[in-house]
Design a protein around this motif. Structure first.
Motif, mmCIF file in Angstrom:
data_model
loop_
_atom_site.group_PDB
_atom_site.id
_atom_site.type_symbol
_atom_site.label_atom_id
_atom_site.label_comp_id
_atom_site.label_asym_id
_atom_site.label_seq_id
_atom_site.Cartn_x
_atom_site.Cartn_y
_atom_site.Cartn_z
ATOM 1 N N TYR A 173 -32.722 84.244 7.365
ATOM 2 C CA TYR A 173 -32.127 83.068 6.744
ATOM 3 C C TYR A 173 -33.223 82.343 5.969
ATOM 4 O O TYR A 173 -34.018 81.602 6.529
ATOM 5 C CB TYR A 173 -31.564 82.154 7.839
ATOM 6 N N TYR A 174 -33.259 82.593 4.664
ATOM 7 C CA TYR A 174 -34.277 81.980 3.804
ATOM 8 C C TYR A 174 -33.613 81.043 2.811
ATOM 9 O O TYR A 174 -32.481 81.281 2.373
ATOM 10 C CB TYR A 174 -35.037 83.044 3.026
ATOM 11 N N GLY A 175 -34.347 80.008 2.444
ATOM 12 C CA GLY A 175 -33.806 79.084 1.471
ATOM 13 C C GLY A 175 -34.865 78.522 0.556
ATOM 14 O O GLY A 175 -36.071 78.605 0.825
ATOM 15 N N LEU A 176 -34.416 77.936 -0.541
ATOM 16 C CA LEU A 176 -35.265 77.239 -1.502
ATOM 17 C C LEU A 176 -34.777 75.802 -1.630
ATOM 18 O O LEU A 176 -33.586 75.525 -1.461
ATOM 19 C CB LEU A 176 -35.200 77.907 -2.877
ATOM 20 N N ILE A 177 -35.682 74.896 -1.957
ATOM 21 C CA ILE A 177 -35.317 73.503 -2.198
ATOM 22 C C ILE A 177 -35.921 73.074 -3.526
ATOM 23 O O ILE A 177 -37.112 73.299 -3.775
ATOM 24 C CB ILE A 177 -35.841 72.576 -1.083
ATOM 25 N N TYR A 178 -35.096 72.504 -4.391
ATOM 26 C CA TYR A 178 -35.609 71.952 -5.649
ATOM 27 C C TYR A 178 -34.734 70.786 -6.083
ATOM 28 O O TYR A 178 -33.662 70.524 -5.511
ATOM 29 C CB TYR A 178 -35.709 73.013 -6.741
ATOM 30 N N ASP A 179 -35.199 70.053 -7.101
ATOM 31 C CA ASP A 179 -34.516 68.841 -7.548
ATOM 32 C C ASP A 179 -33.263 69.166 -8.347
ATOM 33 O O ASP A 179 -33.232 70.124 -9.129
ATOM 34 C CB ASP A 179 -35.459 67.997 -8.407
ATOM 35 N N LEU A 180 -32.246 68.341 -8.156
ATOM 36 C CA LEU A 180 -31.014 68.453 -8.946
ATOM 37 C C LEU A 180 -31.223 67.725 -10.267
ATOM 38 O O LEU A 180 -31.335 66.498 -10.308
ATOM 39 C CB LEU A 180 -29.850 67.827 -8.177
ATOM 40 N N LYS A 181 -31.319 68.490 -11.353
ATOM 41 C CA LYS A 181 -31.571 67.925 -12.678
ATOM 42 C C LYS A 181 -30.768 68.688 -13.732
ATOM 43 O O LYS A 181 -30.320 69.815 -13.484
ATOM 44 C CB LYS A 181 -33.065 68.037 -13.027
ATOM 45 N N PRO A 182 -30.647 68.106 -14.947
ATOM 46 C CA PRO A 182 -29.966 68.807 -16.043
ATOM 47 C C PRO A 182 -30.915 69.770 -16.748
ATOM 48 O O PRO A 182 -31.328 69.556 -17.891
ATOM 49 C CB PRO A 182 -29.526 67.659 -16.965
ATOM 50 N N SER A 235 -25.630 79.911 -14.810
ATOM 51 C CA SER A 235 -24.251 79.506 -15.102
ATOM 52 C C SER A 235 -23.599 78.876 -13.880
ATOM 53 O O SER A 235 -22.831 77.901 -14.001
ATOM 54 C CB SER A 235 -23.424 80.706 -15.585
ATOM 55 N N TYR A 236 -23.890 79.386 -12.696
ATOM 56 C CA TYR A 236 -23.345 78.787 -11.480
ATOM 57 C C TYR A 236 -24.017 77.447 -11.185
ATOM 58 O O TYR A 236 -23.366 76.509 -10.702
ATOM 59 C CB TYR A 236 -23.500 79.741 -10.296
ATOM 60 N N TYR A 237 -25.302 77.343 -11.488
ATOM 61 C CA TYR A 237 -25.978 76.058 -11.310
ATOM 62 C C TYR A 237 -25.327 75.013 -12.222
ATOM 63 O O TYR A 237 -25.049 73.884 -11.788
ATOM 64 C CB TYR A 237 -27.470 76.169 -11.621
ATOM 65 N N GLN A 238 -25.113 75.370 -13.499
ATOM 66 C CA GLN A 238 -24.495 74.431 -14.436
ATOM 67 C C GLN A 238 -23.105 74.009 -13.977
ATOM 68 O O GLN A 238 -22.726 72.837 -14.083
ATOM 69 C CB GLN A 238 -24.401 75.071 -15.823
ATOM 70 N N LYS A 239 -22.349 74.948 -13.471
ATOM 71 C CA LYS A 239 -20.992 74.652 -13.018
ATOM 72 C C LYS A 239 -21.017 73.625 -11.892
ATOM 73 O O LYS A 239 -20.223 72.676 -11.860
ATOM 74 C CB LYS A 239 -20.316 75.942 -12.547
ATOM 75 N N LEU A 240 -21.961 73.798 -10.963
ATOM 76 C CA LEU A 240 -22.088 72.853 -9.860
ATOM 77 C C LEU A 240 -22.569 71.491 -10.364
ATOM 78 O O LEU A 240 -22.025 70.445 -9.984
ATOM 79 C CB LEU A 240 -23.067 73.401 -8.820
ATOM 80 N N TYR A 241 -23.571 71.504 -11.226
ATOM 81 C CA TYR A 241 -24.134 70.254 -11.740
ATOM 82 C C TYR A 241 -23.079 69.455 -12.510
ATOM 83 O O TYR A 241 -22.930 68.234 -12.299
ATOM 84 C CB TYR A 241 -25.337 70.544 -12.636
ATOM 85 N N HIS A 242 -22.339 70.120 -13.382
ATOM 86 C CA HIS A 242 -21.320 69.430 -14.176
ATOM 87 C C HIS A 242 -20.195 68.892 -13.291
ATOM 88 O O HIS A 242 -19.631 67.819 -13.560
ATOM 89 C CB HIS A 242 -20.753 70.371 -15.237
ATOM 90 N N PHE A 243 -19.867 69.603 -12.237
ATOM 91 C CA PHE A 243 -18.836 69.117 -11.307
ATOM 92 C C PHE A 243 -19.287 67.820 -10.656
ATOM 93 O O PHE A 243 -18.528 66.845 -10.576
ATOM 94 C CB PHE A 243 -18.564 70.185 -10.246
ATOM 95 N N ILE A 244 -20.532 67.777 -10.207
ATOM 96 C CA ILE A 244 -21.052 66.582 -9.554
ATOM 97 C C ILE A 244 -21.104 65.407 -10.528
ATOM 98 O O ILE A 244 -20.700 64.280 -10.200
ATOM 99 C CB ILE A 244 -22.456 66.871 -8.970
#
Length: 281
Positions: A173-182, A235-244
């Motif tokens: 179970y590995y993960g990454l953490i980064y800032d939510l930005k455009p 593309s999936y990141y953008q979809k999530l960001y635009h939804f938020i």
């Protein structure tokens, strides 16, 4: 009353195999009372069975054969036996601790697989969704200038090394953490850290290793999941960001990315289920 028993009778009466008795004879742990010189048959005296019970007992408490041979020698006294049993108790307690860690690791992995099946169902819908995620204790390593597409495996290996040094294991179970930005594209994303889950209350020496023990916070998360590739990642990141953004959702402005294997064959092309998670305030 019968006093002498053949090897077959001795094996049957003491619930032990003939092969084991022969091996014990060979290595000098338990020898027959006498061997018929004409036919080579081994015979045991009924009084020897008591000492065979001692050997069986010592084996039951995980005593190595080399130690058994030393213990049953004529030089072993009750005092020495007591000292040995104290030592063996410590060995068993350490083994119990190891097995308990293995049990905890197994349960964590089972829970993760259950979660992965649920995420796969959401992935098939292809939509952004909100779900509650329980908090978890994590071991986190700082990762300056690491892009999600870079080889972050060496950072994960550092996490694994720290856990393995204390007899634990990484549970896939590995993960990454980064800032939510455009971001303009995925090449602009740089991770703050990589992490893996660990058991609550674990004690790990991490001084000077650029690591911290932290927590993955419990709460409601806005998520999207997909089978990860370099081409579809952004593309999936953008979809999530635009939804938020479009729904005015207040968040802690961090993306928690997890990746879980869809396949376990090391020679196949990488196939991971990825989920982006952003916690709502």
């Amino acid at each position: 009353m019968k006093e002498y028993f053949s090897i077959g009778e001795t094996a049957r009466l003491n619930h032990i195999s003939i092969q084991t008795l022969r091996y014990y004879d060979k290595i000098g742990i338990f020898k027959p009372y006498y061997t018929d010189q004409d036919n080579g048959y081994r015979y045991y005296h009924v009084k020897q069975f008591f000492y065979l019970d001692i050997i069986k007992y010592l084996k039951c408490i995980k005593t190595p054969l080399e130690d058994i041979k030393r213990i049953i020698s004529h030089t072993c006294t009750p005092e020495r036996m007591q000292t040995f049993l104290d030592e063996q108790e410590s060995v068993i307690e350490r083994e119990m601790e190891r097995l308990e860690r293995a049990r905890q690791l197994l349960h964590r992995r089972k829970n993760q697989l259950h979660e992965q099946v649920e995420i796969r169902t959401k992935k098939e819908e292809g939509l952004v969704y909100v779900r509650h995620i329980e908090g978890q204790t994590i071991l986190k390593a700082a990762t300056p200038q690491v892009n999600p597409h870079d080889q972050s495996d060496l950072y994960y290996r550092k996490l694994a090394e720290v856990l393995e040094e204390r007899g634990d294991m990484v549970d896939n179970y590995y993960g990454l953490i980064y800032d939510l930005k455009p971001y303009k594209d995925s090449g602009d994303i740089y991770c703050n850290s990589v992490y893996t889950t660990i058991h609550d209350g674990v004690k790990i020496e991490i001084e000077g290793q650029n690591m911290t023990i932290d927590s993955f916070p419990s709460g409601e998360y806005v998520c999207i999941s997909f089978d990860c590739s370099v081409t579809n990642y952004f593309s999936y990141y953008q979809k999530l960001y635009h939804f938020i953004e479009s729904h005015g959702i207040q968040t802690d402005e961090k993306v928690y990315q997890i990746s879980l294997p869809n396949s376990y064959d090391s020679l196949r092309e990488e196939d991971f289920l990825t989920e982006f998670r952003v916690r709502k305030k």
